[in-house]
Design an enzyme around this catalytic site. Structure first.
Site, PDB file in Angstrom:
ATOM      1  N   ASN A 152       1.946  10.379  -2.939  1.00 42.79           N
ATOM      2  CA  ASN A 152       2.863  11.346  -3.378  1.00 42.79           C
ATOM      3  C   ASN A 152       3.817  11.943  -2.142  1.00 42.79           C
ATOM      4  O   ASN A 152       3.023  12.250  -0.866  1.00 42.79           O
ATOM      5  CB  ASN A 152       1.984  12.309  -4.083  1.00 42.79           C
ATOM      6  N   HIS A 187       4.849  15.611  -0.761  1.00 40.04           N
ATOM      7  CA  HIS A 187       4.677  16.842  -0.813  1.00 40.04           C
ATOM      8  C   HIS A 187       5.198  17.845  -0.144  1.00 40.04           C
ATOM      9  O   HIS A 187       5.111  17.482   1.146  1.00 40.04           O
ATOM     10  CB  HIS A 187       3.264  17.175  -1.190  1.00 40.04           C
ATOM     11  N   SER A 221       4.421  16.107   3.629  1.00 45.55           N
ATOM     12  CA  SER A 221       3.300  15.122   3.763  1.00 45.55           C
ATOM     13  C   SER A 221       3.526  14.109   2.783  1.00 45.55           C
ATOM     14  O   SER A 221       3.684  14.362   1.438  1.00 45.55           O
ATOM     15  CB  SER A 221       2.090  15.936   3.503  1.00 45.55           C
ATOM     16  N   ASP A 276      -3.124  16.949  -5.036  1.00 48.63           N
ATOM     17  CA  ASP A 276      -2.569  16.963  -3.693  1.00 48.63           C
ATOM     18  C   ASP A 276      -3.421  17.072  -2.525  1.00 48.63           C
ATOM     19  O   ASP A 276      -3.599  17.539  -1.652  1.00 48.63           O
ATOM     20  CB  ASP A 276      -1.763  18.298  -3.356  1.00 48.63           C
TER      21      ASP A 276
HETATM   22  C1  GRF Z   1      10.884  17.101  -2.799  1.00 51.36           C
HETATM   23  O1  GRF Z   1      11.362  18.307  -2.372  1.00 51.36           O
HETATM   24  C2  GRF Z   1       9.473  16.647  -2.861  1.00 51.36           C
HETATM   25  O2  GRF Z   1       8.813  17.171  -1.877  1.00 51.36           O
HETATM   26  C3  GRF Z   1       8.787  17.223  -3.953  1.00 51.36           C
HETATM   27  O3  GRF Z   1       9.724  17.190  -4.965  1.00 51.36           O
HETATM   28  C4  GRF Z   1      11.020  17.227  -4.229  1.00 51.36           C
HETATM   29  C5  GRF Z   1      11.727  15.839  -5.168  1.00 51.36           C
HETATM   30  O4  GRF Z   1      13.279  16.064  -4.611  1.00 51.36           O
HETATM   31  N1  GRF Z   1       7.679  16.640  -4.489  1.00 51.36           N
HETATM   32  P1  GRF Z   1      14.107  14.751  -5.445  1.00 51.36           P
HETATM   33  O5  GRF Z   1      13.569  14.714  -6.753  1.00 51.36           O
HETATM   34  O6  GRF Z   1      13.453  13.460  -4.699  1.00 51.36           O
HETATM   35  O7  GRF Z   1      15.410  15.078  -4.978  1.00 51.36           O
END
Ligand code: GRF
Length: 237
Positions: free
Chosen positions: A116, A118, A145, A154
């Site tokens: 994932n 994050h 991360s 997470d």
């Molecule tokens: C990213 O900021 C990621 O860190 C979080 O969700 C966002 C996803 O962006 N988990 P996208 O949908 O890939 O543009």
């Protein structure tokens, strides 16, 4: 050494800019893996367009149509394991902006196959609203991360990170804008190391069960602290 390309599934909920970066890198032969399916819990997720344009099979599995988290998890698992994939479970399941908490059963079923992305320097700020929480705490840095997905939110071992400074005039929007392109680089670099076999996730026994723990190795050595994204786009300890 096997030359088989890694099979990946990507789960999204929204814009899909990270999915787009993955698709582009595969198309440009910068990433040796096949994205065999994209799954979204939202039919209106903008990222679905990138999958469809690239000819990647898409499944929309709206969580509202299921009685609870477990049932939703079983529906996603069925797609990941079904005949369309010829019975083959994806080697790597990438949560790229997937905004639902997965069921414990789902996390266990795909343990050590799922990562994932994050938007915080884990273990700081699990959950939502990470940039505002970092600003409110007076942190000097924020970042992103990539971690192993376990049954706890997470919480799995952190594989890789990128840091950026928080400046006096930053707010959540400016931090998200600065971090976006770096998140893409972090994801590509991390997935590349998995596809080349340098990064591996594996289980180990704990008091919770014979396979309950997750650990990460990098070039055969246990990873004790997250790899850091370098300016040339590589990862280093
Ligand atoms: C990213 O900021 C990621 O860190 C979080 O969700 C966002 C996803 O962006 N988990 P996208 O949908 O890939 O543009």
């Amino acid at each position: 050494m096997s030359t088989a390309r890694l099979k990946a599934a990507v789960l999204i909920s929204g814009n899909g800019s990270n999915l787009k970066a993955l698709i582009r890198a595969v198309a440009a032969d910068q990433l040796s893996l096949d994205i065999i399916r994209v799954i979204s819990n939202r039919a209106e997720a903008g990222g679905l367009k990138y999958a469809r344009d690239a000819g990647i099979p898409v499944s929309i599995i709206p969580h509202q149509q299921y009685a609870d988290r477990d049932e939703h998890g079983r529906a996603i698992a069925a797609v990941l394991e079904n005949a369309v994939l010829k019975g083959a479970v994806p080697d790597l399941i990438i949560l790229a902006g997937y905004m639902r908490i997965l069921s414990v059963d789902f996390a266990r079923r795909f343990s050590n196959r799922m990562i994932n992305l994050h938007p915080s320097l884990l273990p700081l700020y699990k959950g939502l609203d990470t940039y505002n929480r970092a600003i409110a705490a007076g942190d000097q840095y924020t970042g992103a991360s990539i971690h192993v997905v376990t049954a706890d939110l997470d919480d799995g071992p952190v594989i890789s990170q990128v840091h950026i400074p928080i400046e006096a005039n930053d707010d959540a929007a400016t931090l998200a804008a600065k971090l976006g392109p770096l998140e893409h680089k972090l994801l590509l670099a991390t997935v590349r190391e998995f596809s080349e076999g340098h990064l591996k996730m594996m289980s180990f026994p704990t008091e919770r069960g014979p396979q309950a723990g997750s650990r990460v190795t990098f070039n055969g050595n246990a990873l004790h602290s997250p790899l850091q994204l370098q300016t040339d786009g590589s990862l280093n300890s």
